[in-house]
Scaffold this motif. Structure first.
Motif, PDB file in Angstrom:
ATOM      1  N   ILE A  77       0.850  -1.194   0.000  1.00 46.92           N
ATOM      2  CA  ILE A  77       0.000   0.000   0.000  1.00 46.92           C
ATOM      3  C   ILE A  77       0.886   1.245   0.000  1.00 46.92           C
ATOM      4  O   ILE A  77       1.801   1.360   0.823  1.00 46.92           O
ATOM      5  CB  ILE A  77      -0.926   0.016   1.232  1.00 46.92           C
ATOM      6  N   PRO A  78       0.661   2.190  -0.900  1.00 46.22           N
ATOM      7  CA  PRO A  78       1.474   3.420  -0.916  1.00 46.22           C
ATOM      8  C   PRO A  78       1.389   4.165   0.412  1.00 46.22           C
ATOM      9  O   PRO A  78       0.404   4.062   1.145  1.00 46.22           O
ATOM     10  CB  PRO A  78       0.850   4.238  -2.057  1.00 46.22           C
ATOM     11  N   LYS A  79       2.423   4.938   0.705  1.00 50.30           N
ATOM     12  CA  LYS A  79       2.529   5.602   2.003  1.00 50.30           C
ATOM     13  C   LYS A  79       1.357   6.539   2.267  1.00 50.30           C
ATOM     14  O   LYS A  79       0.791   6.549   3.367  1.00 50.30           O
ATOM     15  CB  LYS A  79       3.845   6.378   2.078  1.00 50.30           C
ATOM     16  N   VAL A  80       0.965   7.324   1.263  1.00 44.92           N
ATOM     17  CA  VAL A  80      -0.134   8.270   1.464  1.00 44.92           C
ATOM     18  C   VAL A  80      -1.429   7.531   1.792  1.00 44.92           C
ATOM     19  O   VAL A  80      -2.206   7.962   2.649  1.00 44.92           O
ATOM     20  CB  VAL A  80      -0.319   9.159   0.222  1.00 44.92           C
ATOM     21  N   GLN A  81      -1.660   6.393   1.131  1.00 41.41           N
ATOM     22  CA  GLN A  81      -2.872   5.633   1.397  1.00 41.41           C
ATOM     23  C   GLN A  81      -2.843   5.020   2.802  1.00 41.41           C
ATOM     24  O   GLN A  81      -3.883   4.915   3.462  1.00 41.41           O
ATOM     25  CB  GLN A  81      -3.058   4.541   0.345  1.00 41.41           C
ATOM     26  N   LYS A  82      -1.669   4.629   3.270  1.00 39.72           N
ATOM     27  CA  LYS A  82      -1.564   4.122   4.643  1.00 39.72           C
ATOM     28  C   LYS A  82      -1.952   5.210   5.637  1.00 39.72           C
ATOM     29  O   LYS A  82      -2.679   4.951   6.605  1.00 39.72           O
ATOM     30  CB  LYS A  82      -0.140   3.637   4.918  1.00 39.72           C
ATOM     31  N   TYR A  83      -1.460   6.421   5.411  1.00 41.16           N
ATOM     32  CA  TYR A  83      -1.832   7.537   6.279  1.00 41.16           C
ATOM     33  C   TYR A  83      -3.333   7.791   6.217  1.00 41.16           C
ATOM     34  O   TYR A  83      -3.979   8.054   7.239  1.00 41.16           O
ATOM     35  CB  TYR A  83      -1.075   8.802   5.869  1.00 41.16           C
TER      36      TYR A  83
END
Length: 346
Positions: A10-16
């Motif tokens: 999962i991309p970092k922005v989506q994790k946030y």
């Protein structure tokens, strides 16, 4: 394990974003719901309701209207703050904080795609603002309360019913509860990307979308924008957009700011850095520049993107084929709307 690998991918922005959705859900919905408890409420109704103040009923005086506003004072302030935030930064509430839409999205993404219904191909803007007009005009004229079609009360009552509380069970077996639960499942959990309810039936989302579109032209406003000189027309952003807000126009991606939730997913999947959450460009780029996988490419000024021919071997003059998927989805949506209208009178 596959689950761990999927989480790592999962991309970092989506994790946030997922973390913020879970945090908002835990703080606003039961059994914790400590934010509502700070103002003496156990859910998002009453003084926290963000919809109550723009209800109008025939014969309502200005005094009655302000009574509604005062009764939901915190909700009015929250709604105003959401609109102000959207003006500057895009639809942060809808994409990052809304507990109801966020939970529906997370639930949908955990389901296998074969169980999901694709709603993104439908004319979202027309359906959304057609229903928004019905919500603002027809429902008050018919004496139907906005509480009859409120997804903000469905999930708290569902949690109460699962924990054995009487109020939640009574709500779910009522006609209003069954209609709202059906909408939550059909347009949320079982919808592709889980955001069909947000796109079609949420009045806060409809108002938020208008503010998002109006503010997109301001020089200080950050939005998901396309750098046309970098777009190759690969269509991967449109396929991954959870709102169906990206369309290909002349083989170049175009973002519909009325529908976009600034979720950043299109930015994550674009290999050419053609999309970004940014302010409007201050100057026009004359020399096309494309960057892929940290390799800079400076094509000639007459460079043109290579696009896949969707009409291979076919007659270009032939009429468009009937999209039976769209026809079926439209029939399902009309059925849902009919259920909503009938259920509101039960």
């Amino acid at each position: 394990m596959q689950v761990i690998n999927d989480i790592k991918a999962i991309p970092k922005v989506q994790k946030y974003r997922y973390f913020l959705i879970i945090l908002a859900s835990a703080s606003m919905l039961g059994p914790l719901a400590f934010l509502p408890q700070l103002v003496g409420s156990d859910d998002l109704c009453g003084s926290l309701c963000m919809r109550r103040f723009y209800l109008y009923f025939p014969g309502m005086s200005w005094e009655d209207f302000f009574v509604h506003v005062n009764a939901a004072a915190i909700g009015v302030m929250a709604f105003s703050l959401i609109m102000l935030t959207t003006l500057f930064f895009g639809r942060m509430w809808c994409g990052y904080l809304c507990p109801v839409g966020g939970l529906a999205e997370l639930s949908s993404r955990m389901l296998n795609d074969r169980w999901k219904i694709e709603f993104r191909s439908l004319p979202q803007v027309q359906i959304r603002y057609g229903y928004f007009g019905f919500f603002l005009v027809a429902m008050p004229a018919l004496g139907i309360s906005a509480c009859s079609l409120c997804n903000f009360i469905t999930i708290p009552r569902l949690i109460e019913a699962m924990s054995g509380e009487y109020r939640g069970m009574v709500f779910l077996v009522s006609s209003v509860g069954m209609v709202n639960l059906g909408l939550l499942l059909l347009l949320g959990v079982f919808a592709s990307k889980g955001r069909a309810y947000c796109q079609f039936m949420c009045p806060i989302g409809a108002a938020d979308g208008l503010v998002n579109r109006i503010g997109a032209n301001f020089p200080f406003a950050r939005r998901i924008r396309v750098a046309k000189e970098r777009c190759t027309g690969c269509n991967i952003c449109a396929r991954n957009c959870m709102c169906g807000a990206i369309k290909m126009v002349d083989k170049i991606a175009t973002v519909d700011q009325v529908s976009c939730m600034s979720c950043h997913e299109c930015v994550d999947v674009c290999d050419w850095n053609a999309l970004a959450w940014t302010t409007p460009p201050s100057h026009k780029v004359n020399e096309p520049k494309r960057i892929k996988k940290n390799t800079e490419i400076f094509p000639l000024p007459n460079w043109q993107a290579i696009h896949f021919d969707v009409n291979k071997g076919g007659d270009t003059k032939a009429g468009p084929a009937v999209s039976w998927v769209s026809v079926v989805n439209a029939m399902i949506l009309l059925t849902v709307i009919s259920i909503v209208i009938v259920g509101s009178f039960l």
